[in-house]
Design a protein around this motif. Structure first.
Motif, PDB file in Angstrom:
ATOM      1  N   ASP A  56      56.568  68.425  48.610  1.00 11.69           N
ATOM      2  CA  ASP A  56      56.959  69.155  50.024  1.00 11.69           C
ATOM      3  C   ASP A  56      58.238  69.460  50.007  1.00 11.69           C
ATOM      4  O   ASP A  56      59.055  68.507  49.912  1.00 11.69           O
ATOM      5  N   SER A  57      58.471  70.591  50.841  1.00 12.11           N
ATOM      6  CA  SER A  57      59.876  70.728  51.382  1.00 12.11           C
ATOM      7  C   SER A  57      60.132  70.811  52.769  1.00 12.11           C
ATOM      8  O   SER A  57      59.124  70.912  53.637  1.00 12.11           O
ATOM      9  N   PHE A  58      61.112  70.459  53.224  1.00  9.27           N
ATOM     10  CA  PHE A  58      61.296  70.535  54.593  1.00  9.27           C
ATOM     11  C   PHE A  58      63.030  70.893  55.030  1.00  9.27           C
ATOM     12  O   PHE A  58      63.658  70.614  53.768  1.00  9.27           O
ATOM     13  N   THR A  59      63.077  71.320  56.089  1.00  9.37           N
ATOM     14  CA  THR A  59      64.642  71.555  56.477  1.00  9.37           C
ATOM     15  C   THR A  59      65.153  70.574  57.358  1.00  9.37           C
ATOM     16  O   THR A  59      64.573  70.231  58.532  1.00  9.37           O
ATOM     17  N   VAL A  60      66.498  70.460  57.161  1.00  6.58           N
ATOM     18  CA  VAL A  60      67.130  69.485  58.248  1.00  6.58           C
ATOM     19  C   VAL A  60      68.438  70.130  58.409  1.00  6.58           C
ATOM     20  O   VAL A  60      69.083  70.570  57.403  1.00  6.58           O
ATOM     21  N   GLU A  61      68.896  70.575  59.655  1.00  3.75           N
ATOM     22  CA  GLU A  61      70.125  70.978  60.192  1.00  3.75           C
ATOM     23  C   GLU A  61      70.418  72.433  59.237  1.00  3.75           C
ATOM     24  O   GLU A  61      71.432  72.785  58.803  1.00  3.75           O
ATOM     25  N   GLY A  62      69.300  73.217  58.765  1.00  9.20           N
ATOM     26  CA  GLY A  62      69.253  74.491  58.218  1.00  9.20           C
ATOM     27  C   GLY A  62      69.375  74.244  56.642  1.00  9.20           C
ATOM     28  O   GLY A  62      69.188  75.304  56.002  1.00  9.20           O
ATOM     29  N   ASP A  63      69.639  73.113  56.092  1.00  8.23           N
ATOM     30  CA  ASP A  63      69.290  72.924  54.671  1.00  8.23           C
ATOM     31  C   ASP A  63      67.962  72.464  54.128  1.00  8.23           C
ATOM     32  O   ASP A  63      67.224  71.855  54.892  1.00  8.23           O
ATOM     33  N   GLU A  64      67.550  72.837  52.797  1.00 14.24           N
ATOM     34  CA  GLU A  64      66.180  72.658  52.692  1.00 14.24           C
ATOM     35  C   GLU A  64      66.255  71.525  51.536  1.00 14.24           C
ATOM     36  O   GLU A  64      67.198  71.324  50.746  1.00 14.24           O
ATOM     37  N   TYR A  65      65.322  70.670  51.835  1.00 21.70           N
ATOM     38  CA  TYR A  65      65.142  69.285  50.760  1.00 21.70           C
ATOM     39  C   TYR A  65      63.560  69.356  50.270  1.00 21.70           C
ATOM     40  O   TYR A  65      62.768  69.656  50.943  1.00 21.70           O
ATOM     41  N   THR A  66      63.497  68.341  49.353  1.00 17.28           N
ATOM     42  CA  THR A  66      62.388  68.371  48.575  1.00 17.28           C
ATOM     43  C   THR A  66      61.891  66.834  48.451  1.00 17.28           C
ATOM     44  O   THR A  66      62.797  66.205  47.897  1.00 17.28           O
ATOM     45  N   LEU A  67      60.777  66.455  48.633  1.00 21.47           N
ATOM     46  CA  LEU A  67      60.381  65.207  48.356  1.00 21.47           C
ATOM     47  C   LEU A  67      60.019  65.280  46.945  1.00 21.47           C
ATOM     48  O   LEU A  67      58.861  65.699  46.576  1.00 21.47           O
ATOM     49  N   THR A  68      60.864  64.979  45.925  1.00 18.74           N
ATOM     50  CA  THR A  68      60.372  65.228  44.584  1.00 18.74           C
ATOM     51  C   THR A  68      59.588  64.060  44.023  1.00 18.74           C
ATOM     52  O   THR A  68      59.006  64.254  42.984  1.00 18.74           O
TER      53      THR A  68
END
Length: 277
Positions: free
Chosen positions: A45-57
């Motif tokens: 799943d991907s999610f956004t924090v402070e406008g940046d996208e992160y992914t739980l890999t």
């Protein structure tokens, strides 16, 4: 009469022990849970924090003999960042599918001097021997003319001058499929920089604080396939306090059970002791 009183007290102690035991066995220990976490994630799943996208890999589960099940996770973010590489004076680098020798000329400039493959050049010339020869300590190329006569030619005369490319600080050149900029030149090395992709990796442990960007989250794995991230740190602290209080109550009830049973046993033993009177 004495034994009747003992029986009453023994029954009372056993009743207290039974009630305490039932409370210990039937009591459910509270667990950490966030009703409305900022992010509830599964692997991928991907999610956004402070406008940046992160992914739980990844979510990884390991078994430990002492600690039991250990769950960890990994969060990644792809970003563009400045990268660099250093070329030492006299080193060989590959540019445009050719090898070049790094030659530093002064504090602000350097040159790339083409590395020549002398054996390949000789092999391409049907009128030259494939190897140079040594005469009186000097190296020569053996060349045969149209009449079949051979002559010795010095390497400087036979081989073409190597190509040279000069660069100053701030100049750009193509290298490894990207455009790099000469950032600095010293007497020993050249540093080139470029903007390229970079993977930022964040490790996550069970019930640990995780900083993503400038935001702090409490990380919790409710099961082996889910990660929740919450900024409600006060809620987590309150739940930990409840768990600790529950454990204290449980320990106290176990002490009540043990003391009550031991007291009953002591009273029974005293009741059947022979009297001296």
């Amino acid at each position: 009469m004495q034994r009747r009183a003992v029986a009453v007290y023994v029954a009372l102690f056993l009743l207290v022990a039974s009630v305490a035991g039932v409370l210990v066995v039937t009591g459910e220990s509270p667990e950490v849970a966030f009703d409305n976490p900022d992010h509830e994630l599964s692997e991928g799943d991907s999610f956004t924090v402070e406008g940046d996208e992160y992914t739980l890999t990844a979510i990884t589960v390991e078994e430990d003999d002492e600690l039991g099940e250990i769950i960890t996770g990994q969060i990644e973010r792809e970003r563009t960042a400045e990268q660099s590489e250093t070329w030492a004076n006299g080193s060989i680098v590959e540019v445009d599918d050719r090898e070049w020798n790094v030659r530093i000329d002064d504090a602000d400039s350097f040159a790339l001097v083409e590395e020549q493959d002398f054996e390949a050049l000789l092999a391409e010339d049907p009128n030259a021997d494939n190897e140079t020869v040594d005469r009186d300590g000097e190296e020569f190329v053996v060349v045969t003319d149209e009449d079949g006569d051979t002559r010795l030619v010095s390497p400087d005369e036979y081989f073409p001058a190597p190509e040279e490319r000069s660069y100053d600080v701030g100049d750009e050149l193509a290298y490894n499929d990207v455009t790099v900029t000469v950032d600095s030149v010293t007497s020993d090395e050249v540093t080139v920089v470029w903007m390229g992709p970079e993977t930022l990796t964040i490790g996550v442990e069970q019930e640990s604080m995780v900083t993503i960007g400038d935001t702090e989250f409490m990380a919790h794995f409710p099961d082996a396939s889910t990660l929740t991230l919450s900024t409600d740190i006060d809620s987590y602290d309150a739940q930990i306090a409840q768990i600790e209080q529950f454990d204290q109550y449980g320990d106290g009830l176990w002490r009540v059970v043990i003391i009550s049973v031991l007291s009953a046993m002591v009273l029974v033993g005293m009741a059947f002791m022979p009297s001296r009177y």
